[in-house]
Design a protein around this motif. Structure first.
Motif, PDB file in Angstrom:
ATOM      1  N   LYS A   8       0.807  -1.211   0.000  1.00  0.00           N
ATOM      2  CA  LYS A   8       0.000   0.000   0.000  1.00  0.00           C
ATOM      3  C   LYS A   8       0.851   1.276   0.000  1.00  0.00           C
ATOM      4  O   LYS A   8       0.313   2.379  -0.072  1.00  0.00           O
ATOM      5  CB  LYS A   8      -0.946  -0.001   1.205  1.00  0.00           C
ATOM      6  CG  LYS A   8      -1.959  -1.140   1.182  1.00  0.00           C
ATOM      7  CD  LYS A   8      -2.952  -1.019   2.316  1.00  0.00           C
ATOM      8  CE  LYS A   8      -3.938  -2.185   2.318  1.00  0.00           C
ATOM      9  NZ  LYS A   8      -4.690  -2.302   1.054  1.00  0.00           N
ATOM     10  N   GLN A   9       2.175   1.104   0.095  1.00  0.00           N
ATOM     11  CA  GLN A   9       3.039   2.276   0.070  1.00  0.00           C
ATOM     12  C   GLN A   9       3.208   2.778  -1.363  1.00  0.00           C
ATOM     13  O   GLN A   9       3.327   1.997  -2.304  1.00  0.00           O
ATOM     14  CB  GLN A   9       4.393   1.954   0.678  1.00  0.00           C
ATOM     15  CG  GLN A   9       4.340   1.682   2.168  1.00  0.00           C
ATOM     16  CD  GLN A   9       5.720   1.463   2.758  1.00  0.00           C
ATOM     17  OE1 GLN A   9       6.659   1.132   2.050  1.00  0.00           O
ATOM     18  NE2 GLN A   9       5.838   1.636   4.061  1.00  0.00           N
ATOM     19  N   PRO A  59      -3.976  15.948  -6.593  1.00  0.00           N
ATOM     20  CA  PRO A  59      -5.220  15.175  -6.759  1.00  0.00           C
ATOM     21  C   PRO A  59      -4.969  13.681  -6.955  1.00  0.00           C
ATOM     22  O   PRO A  59      -5.766  12.845  -6.493  1.00  0.00           O
ATOM     23  CB  PRO A  59      -5.861  15.801  -8.001  1.00  0.00           C
ATOM     24  CG  PRO A  59      -5.321  17.195  -8.047  1.00  0.00           C
ATOM     25  CD  PRO A  59      -3.906  17.067  -7.549  1.00  0.00           C
ATOM     26  N   LEU A  60      -3.872  13.335  -7.636  1.00  0.00           N
ATOM     27  CA  LEU A  60      -3.539  11.919  -7.828  1.00  0.00           C
ATOM     28  C   LEU A  60      -3.145  11.275  -6.509  1.00  0.00           C
ATOM     29  O   LEU A  60      -3.506  10.121  -6.233  1.00  0.00           O
ATOM     30  CB  LEU A  60      -2.398  11.780  -8.838  1.00  0.00           C
ATOM     31  CG  LEU A  60      -2.617  12.372 -10.237  1.00  0.00           C
ATOM     32  CD1 LEU A  60      -1.388  12.123 -11.109  1.00  0.00           C
ATOM     33  CD2 LEU A  60      -3.866  11.782 -10.882  1.00  0.00           C
ATOM     34  N   ILE A  61      -2.406  12.017  -5.684  1.00  0.00           N
ATOM     35  CA  ILE A  61      -2.009  11.502  -4.371  1.00  0.00           C
ATOM     36  C   ILE A  61      -3.247  11.276  -3.507  1.00  0.00           C
ATOM     37  O   ILE A  61      -3.387  10.239  -2.847  1.00  0.00           O
ATOM     38  CB  ILE A  61      -1.037  12.490  -3.681  1.00  0.00           C
ATOM     39  CG1 ILE A  61       0.283  12.557  -4.458  1.00  0.00           C
ATOM     40  CG2 ILE A  61      -0.786  12.067  -2.233  1.00  0.00           C
ATOM     41  CD1 ILE A  61       1.249  13.599  -3.929  1.00  0.00           C
ATOM     42  N   ASP A  62      -4.167  12.231  -3.512  1.00  0.00           N
ATOM     43  CA  ASP A  62      -5.391  12.103  -2.718  1.00  0.00           C
ATOM     44  C   ASP A  62      -6.199  10.887  -3.142  1.00  0.00           C
ATOM     45  O   ASP A  62      -6.840  10.228  -2.306  1.00  0.00           O
ATOM     46  CB  ASP A  62      -6.246  13.368  -2.868  1.00  0.00           C
ATOM     47  CG  ASP A  62      -5.594  14.592  -2.229  1.00  0.00           C
ATOM     48  OD1 ASP A  62      -4.734  14.407  -1.345  1.00  0.00           O
ATOM     49  OD2 ASP A  62      -5.928  15.725  -2.626  1.00  0.00           O
ATOM     50  N   GLU A  63      -6.148  10.564  -4.429  1.00  0.00           N
ATOM     51  CA  GLU A  63      -6.944   9.449  -4.954  1.00  0.00           C
ATOM     52  C   GLU A  63      -6.292   8.092  -4.743  1.00  0.00           C
ATOM     53  O   GLU A  63      -6.980   7.103  -4.431  1.00  0.00           O
ATOM     54  CB  GLU A  63      -7.208   9.658  -6.443  1.00  0.00           C
ATOM     55  CG  GLU A  63      -8.044   8.553  -7.084  1.00  0.00           C
ATOM     56  CD  GLU A  63      -8.299   8.779  -8.559  1.00  0.00           C
ATOM     57  OE1 GLU A  63      -8.863   7.872  -9.208  1.00  0.00           O
ATOM     58  OE2 GLU A  63      -7.938   9.865  -9.072  1.00  0.00           O
ATOM     59  N   HIS A  64      -4.966   8.020  -4.872  1.00  0.00           N
ATOM     60  CA  HIS A  64      -4.308   6.713  -4.925  1.00  0.00           C
ATOM     61  C   HIS A  64      -3.463   6.356  -3.706  1.00  0.00           C
ATOM     62  O   HIS A  64      -3.134   5.182  -3.511  1.00  0.00           O
ATOM     63  CB  HIS A  64      -3.416   6.634  -6.174  1.00  0.00           C
ATOM     64  CG  HIS A  64      -4.178   6.663  -7.458  1.00  0.00           C
ATOM     65  ND1 HIS A  64      -4.783   5.557  -7.997  1.00  0.00           N
ATOM     66  CD2 HIS A  64      -4.445   7.695  -8.310  1.00  0.00           C
ATOM     67  CE1 HIS A  64      -5.386   5.879  -9.131  1.00  0.00           C
ATOM     68  NE2 HIS A  64      -5.197   7.168  -9.347  1.00  0.00           N
ATOM     69  N   VAL A  66      -2.828   5.921   0.382  1.00  0.00           N
ATOM     70  CA  VAL A  66      -3.592   5.711   1.609  1.00  0.00           C
ATOM     71  C   VAL A  66      -3.501   6.954   2.487  1.00  0.00           C
ATOM     72  O   VAL A  66      -2.404   7.437   2.802  1.00  0.00           O
ATOM     73  CB  VAL A  66      -3.061   4.477   2.371  1.00  0.00           C
ATOM     74  CG1 VAL A  66      -3.791   4.322   3.704  1.00  0.00           C
ATOM     75  CG2 VAL A  66      -3.220   3.222   1.520  1.00  0.00           C
ATOM     76  N   ASP A  67      -4.647   7.485   2.868  1.00  0.00           N
ATOM     77  CA  ASP A  67      -4.727   8.698   3.691  1.00  0.00           C
ATOM     78  C   ASP A  67      -4.017   9.880   3.039  1.00  0.00           C
ATOM     79  O   ASP A  67      -3.608  10.831   3.710  1.00  0.00           O
ATOM     80  CB  ASP A  67      -4.138   8.460   5.092  1.00  0.00           C
ATOM     81  CG  ASP A  67      -4.910   7.394   5.869  1.00  0.00           C
ATOM     82  OD1 ASP A  67      -6.138   7.338   5.704  1.00  0.00           O
ATOM     83  OD2 ASP A  67      -4.269   6.623   6.611  1.00  0.00           O
ATOM     84  N   GLY A  68      -3.836   9.813   1.701  1.00  0.00           N
ATOM     85  CA  GLY A  68      -3.193  10.910   0.991  1.00  0.00           C
ATOM     86  C   GLY A  68      -1.734  11.087   1.335  1.00  0.00           C
ATOM     87  O   GLY A  68      -1.181  12.183   1.173  1.00  0.00           O
ATOM     88  N   ILE A  69      -1.068  10.014   1.797  1.00  0.00           N
ATOM     89  CA  ILE A  69       0.322  10.106   2.236  1.00  0.00           C
ATOM     90  C   ILE A  69       1.210   9.260   1.321  1.00  0.00           C
ATOM     91  O   ILE A  69       0.930   8.087   1.071  1.00  0.00           O
ATOM     92  CB  ILE A  69       0.475   9.619   3.691  1.00  0.00           C
ATOM     93  CG1 ILE A  69      -0.355  10.498   4.630  1.00  0.00           C
ATOM     94  CG2 ILE A  69       1.951   9.641   4.114  1.00  0.00           C
ATOM     95  CD1 ILE A  69      -0.395   9.996   6.052  1.00  0.00           C
TER      96      ILE A  69
END
Length: 322
Positions: A8-9, A59-64, A66-69
């Motif tokens: 998930k990283q 926006p891509l980070i927020d979507e893909h 976990v927790d936007g991190i």
């Protein structure tokens, strides 16, 4: 002890070119979850460029993620200094001088950033996701508009004391030879074995042989692709262009082998589409110029990374590097 789910990283890989910048979110398996690009040359300051990156990537980070991190950010860029996180005196970028690029990216994205030049990033990507998996000693040679390189020894990239080691494309293979269009040096490998160098060789040779198929093209259309097209049609001049290029490359590779004794040399970039037209003479002249203790030990291997995504994968590999 907590259990970390590596699947998930997500890492962010950014490849900065003189015209365009590509980026993508990549997981541990080398799967690109999302990607995009922006023009590099439309931003007069690095701050404006990084703002544009953020607007397109967040926006891509927020979507893909976990927790936007995200785990971190890896950047491949011309004249990037791994130690200092800077881009220094890059001739093909719109921003001049020394830029504290990694610090600016970290401040904007609130995530650690590491960077190196594009060829080093490609070597890391190949070691993590491609043909160099499991190798600890190899040399990556990128054959595109220029000639880049990344040297891996004992499982570690060689950066040198100042972060700029491994400029094998600018080593001299023919003293007093062809003048480089940018550096002004005479006889460098890049002046012969790059796509640019191949075009120069082809224009020179076709002028000497009017019957060559290469003369069916206007001068501005002569490039490594048109030379390959003519070679496939068995045009002897086009074949000789690649043979000569392969000879210069092979002679240089012999020097590189005797310097670091790699397990393999990985070739990447648009020029390798010429296949055996360039690979066979390169292998022949490499072996011919090696000391006996090095002969028939070093493989020439084509990259396994998709050319369109390799830069993103290579940059992201910086994040997983320990």
């Amino acid at each position: 002890m907590s259990v970390v789910d590596l699947s998930k990283q997500v890492a962010l890989g950014i490849d900065i070119g003189g015209t365009n910048t590509k980026f993508g979110l990549v997981n541990h398996r080398g799967e690109i979850l999302a990607k995009g690009s922006i023009p590099t040359d439309q931003y007069s300051t690095p701050e404006a460029f990084i703002d544009a990156l953020y607007e397109n990537i967040q926006p891509l980070i927020d979507e893909h993620a976990v927790d936007g991190i995200i785990e971190g950010i890896g950047v491949g860029a011309p004249n990037a200094n791994y130690y200092r996180g800077t881009i220094e005196l890059a001739p093909n970028l719109p921003w001049k001088g020394v830029i504290n690029f990694a610090d600016l990216v970290t401040a904007k994205f609130k995530s650690p950033c590491k960077m190196t030049n594009d060829a080093n990033a490609a070597a890391l990507g190949e070691m993590m996701y491609g043909a160099a998996r499991g190798m600890k000693d190899f040399i990556m040679i990128t054959l595109g508009t220029g000639v880049g390189s990344g040297i891996v020894s004992g499982g570690h990239l060689i950066y040198g004391h100042d972060g700029f080691a491994g400029e094998l494309g600018h080593t001299i293979v023919k003293p007093g030879g062809r003048k480089h269009w940018s550096t002004g040096s005479e006889g460098s490998l890049e002046a012969y074995a790059s796509a640019t160098g191949i075009a120069i060789t082809a224009k020179k040779m076709r002028a000497e042989f009017p019957d060559s198929m290469l003369n069916q093209f206007p001068e501005e259309a002569i490039n490594s692709k048109t030379v390959h097209e003519c070679a496939l049609k068995e045009d002897p001049v086009a074949i000789e262009v690649f043979r000569y290029t392969g000879q210069k490359l092979g002679e240089a590779l012999a020097n590189f082998v005797m310097f670091s004794s790699p397990e393999a040399i990985l070739l990447f970039g648009g020029v390798i589409k010429a296949g055996d037209f360039i690979l066979k003479p390169a292998k022949l002249h490499m072996e011919r110029n090696l000391l006996p203790i090095f002969r028939n030990k070093v493989r020439l291997v084509f990259s396994e990374l998709d050319e369109a995504d390799a830069a993103i994968l290579g940059a992201s590999a910086l994040v997983w590097e320990k």
